[in-house]
Design a protein around this motif. Sequence first.
Motif, PDB file in Angstrom:
ATOM      1  N   VAL A 125       0.826  -1.212   0.000  1.00  0.00           N
ATOM      2  CA  VAL A 125       0.000   0.000   0.000  1.00  0.00           C
ATOM      3  C   VAL A 125       0.860   1.261   0.000  1.00  0.00           C
ATOM      4  CG1 VAL A 125      -0.299   0.012   2.518  1.00  0.00           C
ATOM      5  CG2 VAL A 125      -2.051   1.071   1.104  1.00  0.00           C
ATOM      6  N   HIS A 126       0.336   2.307  -0.623  1.00  0.00           N
ATOM      7  CA  HIS A 126       0.971   3.632  -0.621  1.00  0.00           C
ATOM      8  C   HIS A 126       0.071   4.616   0.115  1.00  0.00           C
ATOM      9  CE1 HIS A 126       2.712   7.432  -1.962  1.00  0.00           C
ATOM     10  NE2 HIS A 126       1.465   7.821  -2.180  1.00  0.00           N
ATOM     11  N   GLY A 127       0.682   5.577   0.811  1.00  0.00           N
ATOM     12  CA  GLY A 127      -0.063   6.696   1.390  1.00  0.00           C
ATOM     13  C   GLY A 127       0.764   7.966   1.303  1.00  0.00           C
ATOM     14  N   SER A 128       0.146   9.075   0.914  1.00  0.00           N
ATOM     15  CA  SER A 128       0.848  10.368   0.788  1.00  0.00           C
ATOM     16  C   SER A 128       1.523  10.739   2.103  1.00  0.00           C
ATOM     17  CB  SER A 128      -0.139  11.474   0.420  1.00  0.00           C
ATOM     18  OG  SER A 128      -0.926  11.102  -0.686  1.00  0.00           O
ATOM     19  N   ASP A 129       2.666  11.446   1.999  1.00  0.00           N
ATOM     20  CA  ASP A 129       3.423  11.778   3.210  1.00  0.00           C
ATOM     21  C   ASP A 129       3.192  13.196   3.726  1.00  0.00           C
ATOM     22  OD1 ASP A 129       4.866  13.248   1.366  1.00  0.00           O
ATOM     23  OD2 ASP A 129       6.708  12.072   1.556  1.00  0.00           O
ATOM     24  N   SER A 130       2.401  14.011   3.026  1.00  0.00           N
ATOM     25  CA  SER A 130       2.077  15.369   3.500  1.00  0.00           C
ATOM     26  C   SER A 130       0.774  15.810   2.835  1.00  0.00           C
ATOM     27  CB  SER A 130       3.198  16.350   3.113  1.00  0.00           C
ATOM     28  OG  SER A 130       3.247  16.481   1.701  1.00  0.00           O
ATOM     29  N   PRO A 131       0.076  16.788   3.424  1.00  0.00           N
ATOM     30  CA  PRO A 131      -1.144  17.294   2.784  1.00  0.00           C
ATOM     31  C   PRO A 131      -0.873  17.827   1.372  1.00  0.00           C
ATOM     32  CG  PRO A 131      -1.068  18.006   5.063  1.00  0.00           C
ATOM     33  CD  PRO A 131       0.262  17.361   4.781  1.00  0.00           C
ATOM     34  N   GLU A 132       0.302  18.448   1.168  1.00  0.00           N
ATOM     35  CA  GLU A 132       0.649  18.977  -0.166  1.00  0.00           C
ATOM     36  C   GLU A 132       0.778  17.824  -1.161  1.00  0.00           C
ATOM     37  OE1 GLU A 132       2.564  19.719   2.728  1.00  0.00           O
ATOM     38  OE2 GLU A 132       1.124  21.364   2.982  1.00  0.00           O
ATOM     39  N   ASN A 133       1.480  16.770  -0.752  1.00  0.00           N
ATOM     40  CA  ASN A 133       1.610  15.611  -1.640  1.00  0.00           C
ATOM     41  C   ASN A 133       0.283  14.885  -1.824  1.00  0.00           C
ATOM     42  OD1 ASN A 133       4.205  15.735  -2.681  1.00  0.00           O
ATOM     43  ND2 ASN A 133       5.111  14.740  -0.886  1.00  0.00           N
ATOM     44  N   GLY A 134      -0.581  14.933  -0.811  1.00  0.00           N
ATOM     45  CA  GLY A 134      -1.915  14.351  -0.947  1.00  0.00           C
ATOM     46  C   GLY A 134      -2.640  15.005  -2.120  1.00  0.00           C
ATOM     47  N   LYS A 135      -2.626  16.328  -2.149  1.00  0.00           N
ATOM     48  CA  LYS A 135      -3.281  17.072  -3.242  1.00  0.00           C
ATOM     49  C   LYS A 135      -2.601  16.794  -4.582  1.00  0.00           C
ATOM     50  CE  LYS A 135      -5.096  21.054  -0.676  1.00  0.00           C
ATOM     51  NZ  LYS A 135      -6.238  20.263  -0.211  1.00  0.00           N
ATOM     52  N   ARG A 136      -1.280  16.817  -4.569  1.00  0.00           N
ATOM     53  CA  ARG A 136      -0.509  16.589  -5.803  1.00  0.00           C
ATOM     54  C   ARG A 136      -0.821  15.212  -6.387  1.00  0.00           C
ATOM     55  NH1 ARG A 136       4.411  14.249  -7.918  1.00  0.00           N
ATOM     56  NH2 ARG A 136       4.839  13.061  -6.025  1.00  0.00           N
ATOM     57  N   GLU A 137      -0.807  14.194  -5.528  1.00  0.00           N
ATOM     58  CA  GLU A 137      -0.994  12.819  -6.003  1.00  0.00           C
ATOM     59  C   GLU A 137      -2.434  12.559  -6.452  1.00  0.00           C
ATOM     60  OE1 GLU A 137       0.643  10.503  -2.756  1.00  0.00           O
ATOM     61  OE2 GLU A 137       2.670  11.268  -3.143  1.00  0.00           O
ATOM     62  N   ILE A 138      -3.413  13.130  -5.743  1.00  0.00           N
ATOM     63  CA  ILE A 138      -4.812  12.958  -6.174  1.00  0.00           C
ATOM     64  C   ILE A 138      -5.000  13.583  -7.561  1.00  0.00           C
ATOM     65  CG2 ILE A 138      -7.212  13.646  -5.711  1.00  0.00           C
ATOM     66  CD1 ILE A 138      -6.523  13.221  -2.681  1.00  0.00           C
ATOM     67  N   ALA A 139      -4.401  14.754  -7.771  1.00  0.00           N
ATOM     68  CA  ALA A 139      -4.504  15.415  -9.080  1.00  0.00           C
ATOM     69  C   ALA A 139      -3.801  14.610 -10.173  1.00  0.00           C
ATOM     70  CB  ALA A 139      -3.921  16.826  -9.002  1.00  0.00           C
ATOM     71  N   LEU A 140      -2.757  13.890  -9.778  1.00  0.00           N
ATOM     72  CA  LEU A 140      -1.983  13.078 -10.730  1.00  0.00           C
ATOM     73  C   LEU A 140      -2.744  11.811 -11.150  1.00  0.00           C
ATOM     74  CD1 LEU A 140       0.937  13.384 -11.817  1.00  0.00           C
ATOM     75  CD2 LEU A 140       1.700  12.036  -9.843  1.00  0.00           C
ATOM     76  N   TRP A 141      -3.418  11.177 -10.201  1.00  0.00           N
ATOM     77  CA  TRP A 141      -4.018   9.856 -10.449  1.00  0.00           C
ATOM     78  C   TRP A 141      -5.488   9.906 -10.845  1.00  0.00           C
ATOM     79  CZ3 TRP A 141      -1.369   5.160 -10.400  1.00  0.00           C
ATOM     80  CH2 TRP A 141      -0.040   5.205  -9.960  1.00  0.00           C
ATOM     81  N   PHE A 142      -6.167  11.031 -10.535  1.00  0.00           N
ATOM     82  CA  PHE A 142      -7.590  11.141 -10.853  1.00  0.00           C
ATOM     83  C   PHE A 142      -7.844  12.288 -11.823  1.00  0.00           C
ATOM     84  CE2 PHE A 142      -7.799   8.826  -6.809  1.00  0.00           C
ATOM     85  CZ  PHE A 142      -8.756   7.847  -7.094  1.00  0.00           C
ATOM     86  N   LYS A 143      -8.809  12.059 -12.735  1.00  0.00           N
ATOM     87  CA  LYS A 143      -9.250  13.126 -13.629  1.00  0.00           C
ATOM     88  C   LYS A 143     -10.409  13.862 -12.976  1.00  0.00           C
ATOM     89  CE  LYS A 143      -8.366  10.394 -17.790  1.00  0.00           C
ATOM     90  NZ  LYS A 143      -9.039   9.178 -18.239  1.00  0.00           N
ATOM     91  N   GLU A 144     -10.670  15.068 -13.469  1.00  0.00           N
ATOM     92  CA  GLU A 144     -11.873  15.810 -13.081  1.00  0.00           C
ATOM     93  C   GLU A 144     -13.071  14.893 -13.319  1.00  0.00           C
ATOM     94  OE1 GLU A 144     -10.888  19.667 -11.776  1.00  0.00           O
ATOM     95  OE2 GLU A 144     -12.939  18.968 -12.160  1.00  0.00           O
ATOM     96  N   GLY A 145     -14.004  14.882 -12.419  1.00  0.00           N
ATOM     97  CA  GLY A 145     -15.200  14.067 -12.640  1.00  0.00           C
ATOM     98  C   GLY A 145     -15.081  12.649 -12.089  1.00  0.00           C
ATOM     99  N   GLU A 146     -13.867  12.236 -11.714  1.00  0.00           N
ATOM    100  CA  GLU A 146     -13.700  10.911 -11.101  1.00  0.00           C
ATOM    101  C   GLU A 146     -13.820  10.978  -9.574  1.00  0.00           C
ATOM    102  OE1 GLU A 146     -10.921   8.302 -14.115  1.00  0.00           O
ATOM    103  OE2 GLU A 146      -9.911   9.545 -12.641  1.00  0.00           O
ATOM    104  N   LEU A 147     -13.836  12.198  -9.036  1.00  0.00           N
ATOM    105  CA  LEU A 147     -13.945  12.358  -7.586  1.00  0.00           C
ATOM    106  C   LEU A 147     -15.375  12.765  -7.229  1.00  0.00           C
ATOM    107  CD1 LEU A 147     -10.604  14.330  -7.199  1.00  0.00           C
ATOM    108  CD2 LEU A 147     -10.977  11.957  -6.518  1.00  0.00           C
ATOM    109  N   CYS A 148     -15.847  12.317  -6.080  1.00  0.00           N
ATOM    110  CA  CYS A 148     -17.219  12.609  -5.640  1.00  0.00           C
ATOM    111  C   CYS A 148     -17.221  13.370  -4.334  1.00  0.00           C
ATOM    112  CB  CYS A 148     -17.968  11.314  -5.365  1.00  0.00           C
ATOM    113  SG  CYS A 148     -18.757  10.644  -6.801  1.00  0.00           S
ATOM    114  N   GLN A 149     -17.951  14.441  -4.293  1.00  0.00           N
ATOM    115  CA  GLN A 149     -18.174  15.125  -3.019  1.00  0.00           C
ATOM    116  C   GLN A 149     -19.539  14.705  -2.494  1.00  0.00           C
ATOM    117  OE1 GLN A 149     -16.325  16.265  -0.919  1.00  0.00           O
ATOM    118  NE2 GLN A 149     -14.520  16.350  -2.222  1.00  0.00           N
ATOM    119  N   TRP A 150     -19.564  14.205  -1.275  1.00  0.00           N
ATOM    120  CA  TRP A 150     -20.814  13.695  -0.712  1.00  0.00           C
ATOM    121  C   TRP A 150     -20.749  13.795   0.806  1.00  0.00           C
ATOM    122  CZ3 TRP A 150     -20.943   8.520   1.740  1.00  0.00           C
ATOM    123  CH2 TRP A 150     -19.692   7.910   1.793  1.00  0.00           C
TER     124      TRP A 150
END
Length: 160
Positions: A125-150
Amino acid sequence: FLPHLVASLEQVDETYIMVKPDGVQRGLVGEIISRFEKKGFKLTGLKLFQCPQDLAEEHYKDLKGKSFFPKLIEYIVSGPVVCMAWEGVGVVAAARKLIGATNPLQAEPGTIRGDLAVQTGRNVVHGSDSPENGKREIALWFKEGELCQWTPAQAPWLRE
Ligand code: IDP
Ligand code: MG
């Protein structure tokens, strides 16, 4: 000053969690998702994905000079991964705790790596090491429209 401090303590962060190819091959996807789900974080993105070489290299660009880098990339592209975005107050650090140390033999029992893996090169398993990298990696691996706000129905039972 005080309201600012309180606001920053309550800041909602995002982390990128990924079940690596060994975790998928070993049938650990459900088990791993479950640990974050049960803890009480919010899933905002989820997909099974065959990672291309250039994306693996971009994701791990900080490790480019390391001797294990070529084998790491080969490992990450060797089969499908499960990409996840998780959200919550303190989620980045908490997810790193749930995951455990990079070397599974040094990871505490009760952590994902401590319970389910034996080698750094197959640490499931992988997990981001900082909030900045969390944002960077989510933007890298997911396209617009693949994320859900709920809003999860259990929200008021998790946080007062
Ligand atoms: P992390 O995944 O715990 O954040 P990092 O140091 O960021 O650890 O390394 C990224 C990944 O690279 C590790 O999870 C592991 O798969 C791999 N890796 C790190 N160090 C080694 C090593 O010494 N040998 C083989 N693979 C390594
Ligand atoms: Mg890392």
